[in-house]
Enzyme design. Structure first.
Site, PDB file in Angstrom:
ATOM      1  N   SER A 165       0.837  -1.328  -0.048  1.00 30.71           N
ATOM      2  CA  SER A 165       0.014  -0.108   0.005  1.00 30.71           C
ATOM      3  C   SER A 165       0.689   1.537  -0.128  1.00 30.71           C
ATOM      4  CB  SER A 165      -0.941  -0.165   1.273  1.00 30.71           C
ATOM      5  OG  SER A 165      -2.043   0.997   1.110  1.00 30.71           O
ATOM      6  N   ASP A 224     -10.121  -3.898  -5.943  1.00 31.77           N
ATOM      7  CA  ASP A 224      -9.400  -3.271  -4.718  1.00 31.77           C
ATOM      8  C   ASP A 224      -9.965  -1.974  -4.798  1.00 31.77           C
ATOM      9  OD1 ASP A 224      -7.675  -2.150  -2.940  1.00 31.77           O
ATOM     10  OD2 ASP A 224      -6.001  -2.848  -3.712  1.00 31.77           O
ATOM     11  N   HIS A 253      -7.252  -5.363  -0.609  1.00 32.28           N
ATOM     12  CA  HIS A 253      -6.394  -4.517  -0.369  1.00 32.28           C
ATOM     13  C   HIS A 253      -5.165  -5.286   0.208  1.00 32.28           C
ATOM     14  CE1 HIS A 253      -4.192  -0.688  -1.136  1.00 32.28           C
ATOM     15  NE2 HIS A 253      -4.003  -0.689   0.382  1.00 32.28           N
TER      16      HIS A 253
END
Length: 267
Positions: free
Chosen positions: A95, A217, A245
C-alpha cells in the site's frame, strides 16, 4: 538512538542470502507479513520492521513534523538499511509503503536494488485524466470520520479495505490492527497517506520493479496499477487472483508465488 529498538526490527532467514525488506502499510505492523516470511526464509535474509507510530516501534520517537510527510517514513527505511548495512536489498512495500520505498530508493540508491509494490497507489484522489478511486470530498469525509472517532472508523472501514466478506476474520484482524495504533499517530499517518501525491516520483525509479494488483480493490483500483506500471520504466505488472487491498493476507499463495518468481529472476 538504537534503530533496532526504535523500529522494532526483526531479522530472520538465510544470513548468506540476498536481503528482502518487508514494509507494512497504514494502521498495520510487521505481523501482517507472517504468511509471506515462510516462503522467503530458506533462500533470503528477511528484515521486518515497524514504522515509528505503528506496531511495537518506539512511540517516543514520533514527531508530527517528521511523519507529516512520506519522506519521514522513507527516512525510517533508509536508517534501518544503514543500521544493518543493507546493500541492494529488495524492498517489498504494501500500500502506501510502496511509495515510501520509491522515496527511500531515491534517497539511498545503494541500499535498495529492487522494488515490489503490493497494491500501490501514488495518489488516492481523482485528478484530470487520472483515477485514484476517491473524490477530494470522499477523502475529506474519510479523514474527518477517522479523526472524530478512530475506533468507530476502524470498525467500519477495515472490512471494506480488506474485502473478502466471506472471510470476516480477515476484516476483524485488520480492525484489531488499526485499533492497536495510537489514534493521534494514526491521524498523522492517515493524512500523510491519503493526501499524498507521488506520481512524479515514479518516473525516477531505475531499479527492477514488480507491481502487484488485485482484481478488485476499493483502495487501489486497477486503473492505478496500470498507471504505476506505465510510469515506471521496465516494470512488471501482475494481476493476482485475489480481491481486497491485502493480498498477502487474503491470498498469500498467489502473492508469495509472484514475489518469489520476481526474486528468482533477479539472482
Amino acid at each position: 538512538m538504537n534503530i533496532e529498538h526504535r523500529n522494532n526490527v526483526t531479522v530472520t532467514g538465510n544470513p548468506q542470502g540476498p536481503t528482502v525488506v518487508l514494509a507494512h502499510g497504514f494502521g498495520c505492523d510487521q505481523n501482517m507479513w507472517r504468511l509471506t516470511v515462510p516462503a522467503l526464509v530458506e533462500d533470503y535474509r528477511v528484515v521486518l520492521f515497524d514504522y515509528v507510530g505503528s506496531g511495537r516501534a518506539d512511540a517516543s520517537a514520533f514527531t508530527e513534523d517528521r511523519y507529516a510527510s512520506l519522506h519521514g517514513y522513507a527516512r525510517d527505511v533508509v536508517e534501518v538499511c544503514e543500521a544493518f548495512d543493507l546493500q541492494d536489498a529488495v524492498f517489498v512495500g504494501h500500500s502506501v509503503s510502496a511509495m515510501i520505498g520509491v522515496l527511500a530508493a531515491d534517497m539511498a540508491p545503494e541500499r535498495i536494488g529492487a522494488l515490489v509494490m503490493v497494491a500501490p497507489s501514488p495518489r488516492y484522489i481523482d485528478d484530470d485524466g487520472y483515477r485514484g478511486g476517491f473524490s477530494a470530498e470522499d477523502i475529506d469525509e474519510l479523514l474527518a470520520s477517522l479523526e472524530s472517532n478512530y475506533l468507530g472508523w476502524s470498525a467500519a472501514m477495515a472490512p471494506v479495505i480488506m474485502g473478502n466478506t466471506e472471510r470476516p476474520e480477515l476484516g476483524e484482524e485488520l480492525k484489531n490492527s488499526f485499533c492497536a495504533t495510537d489514534p493521534d499517530m494514526a491521524r498523522v499517518f492517515a493524512r500523510t497517506t491519503f493526501l499524498s501525491d507521488s506520481r512524479n516520483d515514479l518516473q525516477g525509479v531505475r531499479v527492477p520493479t514488480l507491481v502487484l494488483e488485485c482484481t478488485q480493490d476499493v483502495i487501489a483500483p486497477r486503473e492505478v496499477g496500470a498507471f504505476v506500471h506505465q510510469s515506471i520504466p521496465g516494470s512488471t505488472l501482475v494481476t493476482l487472483d485475489a480481491t481486497g487491498h491485502c493480498p498477502h493476507l487474503s491470498a498469500p499463495e498467489a502473492t508469495n508465488e509472484a514475489i518469489t518468481a520476481f526474486l528468482a529472476d533477479l539472482r
